[in-house]
Design a protein around this motif. Structure first.
Motif: not given
Length: 365
Positions: A298-301, A316-319, A334-336, A343-344
């Protein structure tokens, strides 16, 4: 080079001079008939001998000074095994006691063993150590004898994961592979052979070690990340002893004239081409845990909804949201997400001040 446990009739007739050569170091523990009688069918059976018979010493008189310590142990083991075949039976008396706690409740099993006759064990067990191996029950035991419970203590335990394999345990597993196959016909095909042969199993393990799929840690064998990756991408049939069993069955059909070698190779080549193509088309798999994936996604999206971000900036932001997040764990996430088309990730390589820079940008597909 053989796992055979039998000798042929012709070989058994050559044993007397061999026994005379190897017997001196073991003389005090040998019976009078050693080397003078014919061995039983437990040891001699032509129908059980195929390419190789069981390992035995030769008539060469071995000078012990010529052998290393490891060589001596192996040579001694083979000599003892041959001489043991001529010795009397090892006889024990076993007493089993079942103790019942209250009617129709818990049953406890106790067992005592008394050695009646050492027999062939004389060659393997030093007599001074025999008493420590005995488990003798009291001679006063009788049926329906009442007992007194001195203590009851509950034990709380947890199941443990199977231990890592030693090389010896892995060799045994390779030898007995196929016993769990559901197809009884295929299980029977490799029941007596397993994976590989006694001459090739150890070499197969060494190949896996030299290519980095396994590593030794003390006496234990551990799989490496490269080995895990190999198991992830190969076809499921390659990971099962069923493939070996099918090949053995088909080779037996060729031997019996029910199939041609050419047709076998055509089918095999087609199978390999299909499997290699599937591997080459397979995208990288992730080793990210489901829990971590659910927490971070959810944080990445949310961060890339407003536009693409550099992978480093995104980390950095997700950390800031997920404490103690490691970069490697983030890369697995990211791979998953890439594999699931969530994501791309686009990668660009360029030169800057003489250095090669790998730049990745994360965006929505």
């Amino acid at each position: 080079r053989t796992d055979s446990k039998y000798l042929s009739e012709s070989v058994s007739k050559t044993l007397s001079p061999i026994v005379e050569i190897i017997r001196p170091p073991y003389e005090k523990n040998l019976s009078a008939n050693t080397g003078k009688i014919s061995l039983s069918t437990r040891f001699v059976n032509d129908s059980e001998v195929s390419d190789h018979h069981a390992i035995i010493p030769t008539e060469l008189s071995m000078n012990a000074q010529q052998l290393s310590e490891e060589d001596k142990k192996i040579y001694n083991l083979i000599c003892i095994r041959l001489l043991s075949a001529y010795q009397p039976d090892y006889i024990t008396s076993v007493t089993t006691v079942i103790t019942q706690i209250q009617p129709h409740r818990d049953l406890f099993r106790s067992q005592g063993v008394i050695i009646e006759e050492l027999g062939w064990k004389k060659l393997e067990i030093h007599s001074s150590n025999l008493e420590t191996n005995e488990k003798i029950l009291p001679s006063s035991l009788k049926k329906f004898l009442p007992v007194t419970i001195l203590e009851i203590k509950p034990l709380f335990k947890k199941t443990k994961a199977p231990p890592h394999l030693t090389e010896a345990a892995l060799l045994t597993a390779m030898e007995t592979a196929g016993k769990t196959l559901d197809d009884r016909e295929l299980a029977a095909v490799i029941r007596d052979s397993g994976l590989g042969t006694p001459a090739t199993r150890a070499a197969t393990i060494e190949t896996l070690l030299s290519r980095g799929y396994l590593e030794r840690k003390g006496k234990l064998l551990h799989v490496t990340p490269l080995g895990i990756r190999l198991i992830e991408i190969v076809d499921s049939s390659v990971k099962s002893p069923e493939l070996t069993a099918r090949w053995e069955k088909e080779l037996a059909q060729i031997q019996a004239g029910k199939r041609t070698f050419k047709s076998f190779m055509v089918d095999l080549e087609a199978q390999i081409k299909t499997q290699v193509t599937n591997v080459l088309e397979l995208r990288p798999l992730s080793q990210a845990s489901p829990e971590l994936l659910a927490e971070i996604t959810p944080h990445i999206l949310k961060l890339i909804l407003k536009g693409s971000l550099a992978a480093g900036k995104l980390f950095e932001e997700v950390s800031k949201k997920v404490i103690k997040l490691e970069r490697k764990e983030f890369e697995n996430i990211l791979k998953s997400l890439t594999n699931s088309n969530s994501i791309l990730v686009t990668e660009t390589t360029f030169q800057k001040e003489g250095k090669t820079i790998h730049y990745r940008r994360v965006s929505l597909p």
